[in-house]
Design a protein around this motif. Structure first.
Motif, mmCIF file in Angstrom:
data_model
loop_
_atom_site.group_PDB
_atom_site.id
_atom_site.type_symbol
_atom_site.label_atom_id
_atom_site.label_comp_id
_atom_site.label_asym_id
_atom_site.label_seq_id
_atom_site.Cartn_x
_atom_site.Cartn_y
_atom_site.Cartn_z
ATOM 1 N N VAL A 33 31.445 -50.627 -18.026
ATOM 2 C CA VAL A 33 30.363 -50.687 -19.007
ATOM 3 C C VAL A 33 30.943 -50.592 -20.419
ATOM 4 C CG1 VAL A 33 28.330 -49.475 -19.880
ATOM 5 C CG2 VAL A 33 28.683 -49.703 -17.430
ATOM 6 N N TYR A 39 28.091 -52.714 -25.512
ATOM 7 C CA TYR A 39 28.607 -51.363 -25.750
ATOM 8 C C TYR A 39 29.554 -51.374 -26.948
ATOM 9 C CZ TYR A 39 30.292 -46.673 -24.602
ATOM 10 O OH TYR A 39 30.603 -45.333 -24.648
ATOM 11 N N THR A 54 25.881 -42.018 -23.022
ATOM 12 C CA THR A 54 24.901 -43.035 -22.650
ATOM 13 C C THR A 54 24.707 -42.995 -21.138
ATOM 14 O OG1 THR A 54 26.593 -44.766 -22.464
ATOM 15 C CG2 THR A 54 25.503 -44.514 -24.602
ATOM 16 N N GLN A 56 22.916 -45.000 -17.572
ATOM 17 C CA GLN A 56 22.244 -46.103 -16.894
ATOM 18 C C GLN A 56 21.223 -45.438 -15.975
ATOM 19 O OE1 GLN A 56 24.638 -49.167 -14.956
ATOM 20 N NE2 GLN A 56 26.422 -48.231 -15.935
ATOM 21 N N ASN A 58 18.287 -46.028 -13.046
ATOM 22 C CA ASN A 58 17.742 -46.945 -12.058
ATOM 23 C C ASN A 58 16.622 -46.240 -11.304
ATOM 24 O OD1 ASN A 58 19.801 -49.108 -12.350
ATOM 25 N ND2 ASN A 58 21.154 -47.473 -11.702
ATOM 26 N N ALA A 77 20.604 -41.592 -12.457
ATOM 27 C CA ALA A 77 21.229 -41.816 -13.765
ATOM 28 C C ALA A 77 22.737 -41.700 -13.628
ATOM 29 C CB ALA A 77 20.720 -40.813 -14.795
ATOM 30 N N ASN A 80 27.738 -43.220 -18.401
ATOM 31 C CA ASN A 80 28.685 -44.315 -18.617
ATOM 32 C C ASN A 80 30.056 -43.846 -19.079
ATOM 33 O OD1 ASN A 80 26.834 -46.354 -17.944
ATOM 34 N ND2 ASN A 80 25.970 -46.293 -19.993
#
Length: 87
Positions: A33, A39, A54, A56, A58, A77, A80
């Motif tokens: 990422v 980014y 940060t 991600q 889902n 979560a 990153n």
């Protein structure tokens, strides 16, 4: 368990790398990422700094039973900036 408690636990036990650019890049190959254009652009604009975390997030819904009108939506979560192995 609240998201806040989970993030505190994660940081206390695993922390984050001191260098947010820890992912290796090989020319045009995107390795993670952190090597993606979006980014990098946020980092270059100063919106992502060395202490920025940060995530991600889902979600995927599922019914309790086939005939149920209720469902649940678990959230997952991923941090990153954590190393690939820790994620």
């Amino acid at each position: 368990m609240s998201i806040e408690k989970q993030l505190k636990y994660f940081l206390e036990h695993y922390g984050l790398p001191s260098d947010t650019n820890h992912q290796q890049e090989d020319g045009d190959t995107l390795s993670d990422v952190n090597s993606g254009d979006g980014y990098k652009a946020l980092r270059d604009q100063g919106k992502i700094e060395c202490f920025t975390m940060t995530l991600q997030i889902n979600a995927d819904g599922a019914k309790y039973f086939k005939t149920s009108k209720y469902s649940f939506w678990p959230l997952v979560a991923i941090v990153n900036e954590a190393s690939y192995k820790i994620r």
